[in-house]
Design a protein around this motif. Structure first.
Motif, PDB file in Angstrom:
ATOM      1  N   PHE A 189     -14.372 -22.456 -74.706  1.00 15.17           N
ATOM      2  CA  PHE A 189     -13.617 -22.183 -73.802  1.00 15.17           C
ATOM      3  C   PHE A 189     -14.009 -22.617 -72.705  1.00 15.17           C
ATOM      4  O   PHE A 189     -12.883 -22.993 -71.581  1.00 15.17           O
ATOM      5  CB  PHE A 189     -13.511 -20.875 -73.432  1.00 15.17           C
ATOM      6  N   ASN A 190     -15.273 -22.568 -72.146  1.00 14.12           N
ATOM      7  CA  ASN A 190     -14.925 -23.144 -70.810  1.00 14.12           C
ATOM      8  C   ASN A 190     -14.917 -24.926 -71.340  1.00 14.12           C
ATOM      9  O   ASN A 190     -14.471 -25.203 -70.154  1.00 14.12           O
ATOM     10  CB  ASN A 190     -16.139 -22.993 -70.005  1.00 14.12           C
ATOM     11  N   ASP A 191     -15.734 -25.429 -71.642  1.00  9.70           N
ATOM     12  CA  ASP A 191     -15.084 -26.854 -71.845  1.00  9.70           C
ATOM     13  C   ASP A 191     -13.461 -26.777 -71.577  1.00  9.70           C
ATOM     14  O   ASP A 191     -13.046 -27.836 -71.492  1.00  9.70           O
ATOM     15  CB  ASP A 191     -15.665 -27.648 -73.099  1.00  9.70           C
ATOM     16  N   THR A 192     -12.242 -26.266 -72.006  1.00  9.22           N
ATOM     17  CA  THR A 192     -10.737 -26.485 -72.440  1.00  9.22           C
ATOM     18  C   THR A 192     -10.541 -26.160 -71.387  1.00  9.22           C
ATOM     19  O   THR A 192      -9.396 -26.809 -70.401  1.00  9.22           O
ATOM     20  CB  THR A 192     -10.538 -25.781 -73.978  1.00  9.22           C
ATOM     21  N   TYR A 193     -11.430 -24.898 -70.854  1.00  8.18           N
ATOM     22  CA  TYR A 193     -10.239 -24.048 -69.542  1.00  8.18           C
ATOM     23  C   TYR A 193     -10.485 -24.374 -68.258  1.00  8.18           C
ATOM     24  O   TYR A 193     -10.434 -24.167 -67.289  1.00  8.18           O
ATOM     25  CB  TYR A 193      -9.945 -23.465 -69.700  1.00  8.18           C
ATOM     26  N   GLY A 194     -11.771 -24.637 -68.293  1.00  7.72           N
ATOM     27  CA  GLY A 194     -12.929 -24.962 -66.810  1.00  7.72           C
ATOM     28  C   GLY A 194     -13.794 -23.273 -66.771  1.00  7.72           C
ATOM     29  O   GLY A 194     -13.129 -22.205 -67.271  1.00  7.72           O
ATOM     30  N   HIS A 195     -15.014 -23.390 -65.718  1.00  2.50           N
ATOM     31  CA  HIS A 195     -15.527 -22.026 -65.475  1.00  2.50           C
ATOM     32  C   HIS A 195     -14.781 -21.568 -64.685  1.00  2.50           C
ATOM     33  O   HIS A 195     -14.862 -19.964 -65.103  1.00  2.50           O
ATOM     34  CB  HIS A 195     -16.594 -22.859 -65.113  1.00  2.50           C
ATOM     35  N   GLN A 196     -13.918 -21.707 -63.808  1.00  7.66           N
ATOM     36  CA  GLN A 196     -13.409 -20.698 -63.261  1.00  7.66           C
ATOM     37  C   GLN A 196     -12.273 -19.825 -63.586  1.00  7.66           C
ATOM     38  O   GLN A 196     -12.435 -18.527 -63.754  1.00  7.66           O
ATOM     39  CB  GLN A 196     -12.359 -21.209 -62.162  1.00  7.66           C
ATOM     40  N   ALA A 197     -11.871 -20.468 -65.366  1.00  5.55           N
ATOM     41  CA  ALA A 197     -10.863 -20.062 -66.273  1.00  5.55           C
ATOM     42  C   ALA A 197     -11.623 -18.841 -66.954  1.00  5.55           C
ATOM     43  O   ALA A 197     -11.410 -17.558 -67.517  1.00  5.55           O
ATOM     44  CB  ALA A 197     -10.415 -21.056 -67.090  1.00  5.55           C
ATOM     45  N   GLY A 198     -12.345 -19.831 -67.295  1.00  7.53           N
ATOM     46  CA  GLY A 198     -14.041 -18.737 -67.886  1.00  7.53           C
ATOM     47  C   GLY A 198     -14.395 -17.408 -67.258  1.00  7.53           C
ATOM     48  O   GLY A 198     -14.408 -16.195 -68.080  1.00  7.53           O
ATOM     49  N   ASP A 199     -14.719 -17.867 -66.086  1.00  9.61           N
ATOM     50  CA  ASP A 199     -14.699 -16.056 -64.945  1.00  9.61           C
ATOM     51  C   ASP A 199     -14.176 -15.087 -65.079  1.00  9.61           C
ATOM     52  O   ASP A 199     -13.829 -14.111 -65.647  1.00  9.61           O
ATOM     53  CB  ASP A 199     -14.873 -16.394 -63.629  1.00  9.61           C
ATOM     54  N   GLN A 200     -12.818 -16.018 -64.803  1.00  8.33           N
ATOM     55  CA  GLN A 200     -12.013 -14.945 -65.105  1.00  8.33           C
ATOM     56  C   GLN A 200     -11.735 -13.846 -66.830  1.00  8.33           C
ATOM     57  O   GLN A 200     -10.958 -12.675 -66.453  1.00  8.33           O
ATOM     58  CB  GLN A 200      -9.979 -15.643 -64.676  1.00  8.33           C
ATOM     59  N   CYS A 201     -11.646 -15.000 -67.219  1.00 10.38           N
ATOM     60  CA  CYS A 201     -12.087 -14.034 -68.673  1.00 10.38           C
ATOM     61  C   CYS A 201     -12.444 -13.209 -68.960  1.00 10.38           C
ATOM     62  O   CYS A 201     -12.405 -11.835 -69.600  1.00 10.38           O
ATOM     63  CB  CYS A 201     -12.633 -15.274 -69.348  1.00 10.38           C
ATOM     64  N   LEU A 202     -14.001 -13.524 -68.332  1.00 10.21           N
ATOM     65  CA  LEU A 202     -14.830 -12.463 -68.545  1.00 10.21           C
ATOM     66  C   LEU A 202     -15.094 -11.221 -67.527  1.00 10.21           C
ATOM     67  O   LEU A 202     -15.093 -10.277 -68.040  1.00 10.21           O
ATOM     68  CB  LEU A 202     -16.468 -12.925 -67.612  1.00 10.21           C
ATOM     69  N   ARG A 203     -13.824 -11.233 -65.779  1.00 10.80           N
ATOM     70  CA  ARG A 203     -13.823 -10.031 -65.882  1.00 10.80           C
ATOM     71  C   ARG A 203     -12.773  -9.125 -66.523  1.00 10.80           C
ATOM     72  O   ARG A 203     -12.414  -7.765 -66.540  1.00 10.80           O
ATOM     73  CB  ARG A 203     -13.014 -10.543 -64.743  1.00 10.80           C
ATOM     74  N   GLN A 204     -11.639  -9.605 -67.217  1.00  5.82           N
ATOM     75  CA  GLN A 204     -10.427  -9.254 -67.975  1.00  5.82           C
ATOM     76  C   GLN A 204     -11.064  -8.614 -69.286  1.00  5.82           C
ATOM     77  O   GLN A 204     -11.204  -7.552 -69.116  1.00  5.82           O
ATOM     78  CB  GLN A 204      -9.633 -10.078 -68.845  1.00  5.82           C
ATOM     79  N   ILE A 205     -12.242  -8.943 -69.853  1.00  2.00           N
ATOM     80  CA  ILE A 205     -13.292  -8.095 -70.708  1.00  2.00           C
ATOM     81  C   ILE A 205     -13.680  -7.413 -70.596  1.00  2.00           C
ATOM     82  O   ILE A 205     -13.675  -6.327 -71.020  1.00  2.00           O
ATOM     83  CB  ILE A 205     -13.792  -9.835 -71.641  1.00  2.00           C
ATOM     84  N   ALA A 206     -14.481  -7.467 -69.415  1.00  2.00           N
ATOM     85  CA  ALA A 206     -15.117  -6.067 -68.735  1.00  2.00           C
ATOM     86  C   ALA A 206     -14.733  -5.532 -68.448  1.00  2.00           C
ATOM     87  O   ALA A 206     -14.497  -3.815 -69.032  1.00  2.00           O
ATOM     88  CB  ALA A 206     -15.829  -6.447 -67.894  1.00  2.00           C
ATOM     89  N   GLY A 207     -12.998  -5.908 -67.602  1.00  2.00           N
ATOM     90  CA  GLY A 207     -12.003  -4.399 -67.537  1.00  2.00           C
ATOM     91  C   GLY A 207     -11.894  -3.765 -69.134  1.00  2.00           C
ATOM     92  O   GLY A 207     -11.934  -2.574 -69.318  1.00  2.00           O
ATOM     93  N   ALA A 208     -11.194  -4.564 -70.244  1.00  2.00           N
ATOM     94  CA  ALA A 208     -10.789  -4.029 -71.184  1.00  2.00           C
ATOM     95  C   ALA A 208     -11.616  -3.126 -72.090  1.00  2.00           C
ATOM     96  O   ALA A 208     -11.926  -2.207 -73.191  1.00  2.00           O
ATOM     97  CB  ALA A 208     -10.404  -5.608 -72.665  1.00  2.00           C
ATOM     98  N   ILE A 209     -13.052  -3.644 -72.173  1.00  2.00           N
ATOM     99  CA  ILE A 209     -14.358  -2.726 -72.371  1.00  2.00           C
ATOM    100  C   ILE A 209     -14.041  -1.752 -71.888  1.00  2.00           C
ATOM    101  O   ILE A 209     -13.686  -0.689 -72.467  1.00  2.00           O
ATOM    102  CB  ILE A 209     -15.572  -3.457 -72.307  1.00  2.00           C
ATOM    103  N   GLY A 210     -13.843  -1.392 -70.364  1.00  2.00           N
ATOM    104  CA  GLY A 210     -14.040  -0.234 -69.798  1.00  2.00           C
ATOM    105  C   GLY A 210     -13.036   0.493 -69.637  1.00  2.00           C
ATOM    106  O   GLY A 210     -13.496   2.036 -70.106  1.00  2.00           O
TER     107      GLY A 210
END
Length: 360
Positions: free
Chosen positions: A214-235
């Motif tokens: 994912f990071n290789d495809t979209y970049g680390h900033q997109a990866g960070d945003q992905c992790l933030r969205q996932i954390a919210g969904a788990i919450g």
């Protein structure tokens, strides 16, 4: 002491009497002793002067037309601006009930006419000294109260700052869920508590599938945003206040579920998968799906005081490893129980669609 009380005219005495000769005599006497004087021929004027000039002391006659000295005293004491001005009654009335009434209304002293000049001066000086001592004491008390308020405010601010530091020390800066330290502290606390209560403790370890791709495809900033969205969904999927969502490391999350048996833990894990699927985060580099998915390992243990919580973490990690190895995007349960003081594997259950494992 209010602001007005600090503005009393030093050595100023208000004489209230409707007899001009009495006023002239008192003014002459007090002027020779270094006092400034004002006079009022009736109660109405006396009240206006007292409020506007704030004398240090009032000499008040009783027998006056329209408003007697008792009524003037009552009104002075009812006014916050003048209530602390000392009042000495000076009157020809010499009966005990008259004096008692004067003191009950707030007078500090009572002088009968005809008066002795030096007695009047002595009583005035005494009550002025007492008033100034009282003002000094009030000022000191106010300073002390201010110091106490400042100290309490500082202590409260310090306590809030410490609480915020503690919160930040246990918070992951990127995802705003608990960090590894917060996870370790919570797990240790719940392990001890549930060991005493002999209630189940569940742990869910979640890993984003093919996150490096994912990071290789979209970049680390997109990866960070992905992790933030996932954390919210788990919450959102963990609804109880006692549950803890933590970033366990990198793209891995952990969920601590106190007092949660196997079926409850599986329900939470299933809800997490559904919440991640609802995000529909595109993942062209995934070996599993066109969207971001997660693999989840679940373990449930009834803790024992003489056994380390590492067994629960190991069991959940082992379940997560199997979920990744067996195709990702699935939930694997490894429910561990204790036999004596040592844990052993009770059962393993694999949930979700079976897919061929990829290279990551």
């Amino acid at each position: 002491m209010n602001e007005q009380q600090t503005q009393h005219n030093q050595n100023t005495i208000l004489i209230v009497d409707d007899v001009t000769d009495n006023v002239d005599l008192l003014r002459s006497l007090l002027t020779r002793q270094g006092f400034s004087t004002q006079s009022a021929p009736n109660g109405a004027i006396a009240l206006e002067l007292a409020e506007s000039t704030l004398p240090e002391l009032v000499l008040l006659d009783i027998c006056m037309p329209q408003m007697d000295g008792y009524q003037v005293c009552e009104k002075l004491k009812a006014n916050p601006a003048t209530r602390d001005i000392p009042i000495i009654f000076i009157s020809a009335l010499d009966e005990l009930p008259d004096k008692i009434k004067a003191f009950k209304l707030g007078g500090v002293d009572y002088i009968t006419k005809p008066f002795h000049s030096m007695e009047v001066v002595a009583r005035i000086e005494l009550h002025l000294s007492l008033r100034r001592l009282q003002q000094q004491l009030e000022q000191q008390n106010e300073r002390l109260r201010a110091e106490v308020r400042d100290r309490r405010a500082a202590e409260t601010a310090l306590q809030l700052a410490n609480q915020e530091l503690q919160r930040l020390a246990h918070l992951d800066g990127l995802t705003q869920v608990a960090n590894r330290r917060g996870f370790d502290n919570c797990l240790a606390h719940e392990w001890r508590r549930l060991s005493r209560e002999q209630q189940p403790l569940a742990l869910v370890l979640c890993d984003v599938d093919c996150f490096k791709r994912f990071n290789d495809t979209y970049g680390h900033q997109a990866g960070d945003q992905c992790l933030r969205q996932i954390a919210g969904a788990i919450g959102l999927a963990t609804k109880r206040p006692g549950d803890l969502v933590a970033r366990y490391g990198g793209e891995e999350f952990a969920v601590i579920l106190p007092n949660t048996p196997t079926q409850g833990a599986l329900k939470v894990a299933d809800d997490i998968q559904l919440a991640i699927a609802d995000l529909k985060i595109a993942h062209q580099g995934s070996l599993v799906s066109q969207f971001v998915t997660m693999s989840l390992g679940v373990a449930v243990i009834t803790p024992l005081l003489d056994v380390s919580s590492i067994h629960l973490v190991t069991a959940a990690d082992r379940a997560l490893y199997r979920a990744k190895a067996e195709g990702r995007d699935r939930v694997v349960l490894e429910e561990s129980i204790f036999k004596g003081s040592l844990p052993f594997r009770h059962e393993s259950i694999v949930l979700g669609q079976v897919r061929e494992p990829g290279n990551e």
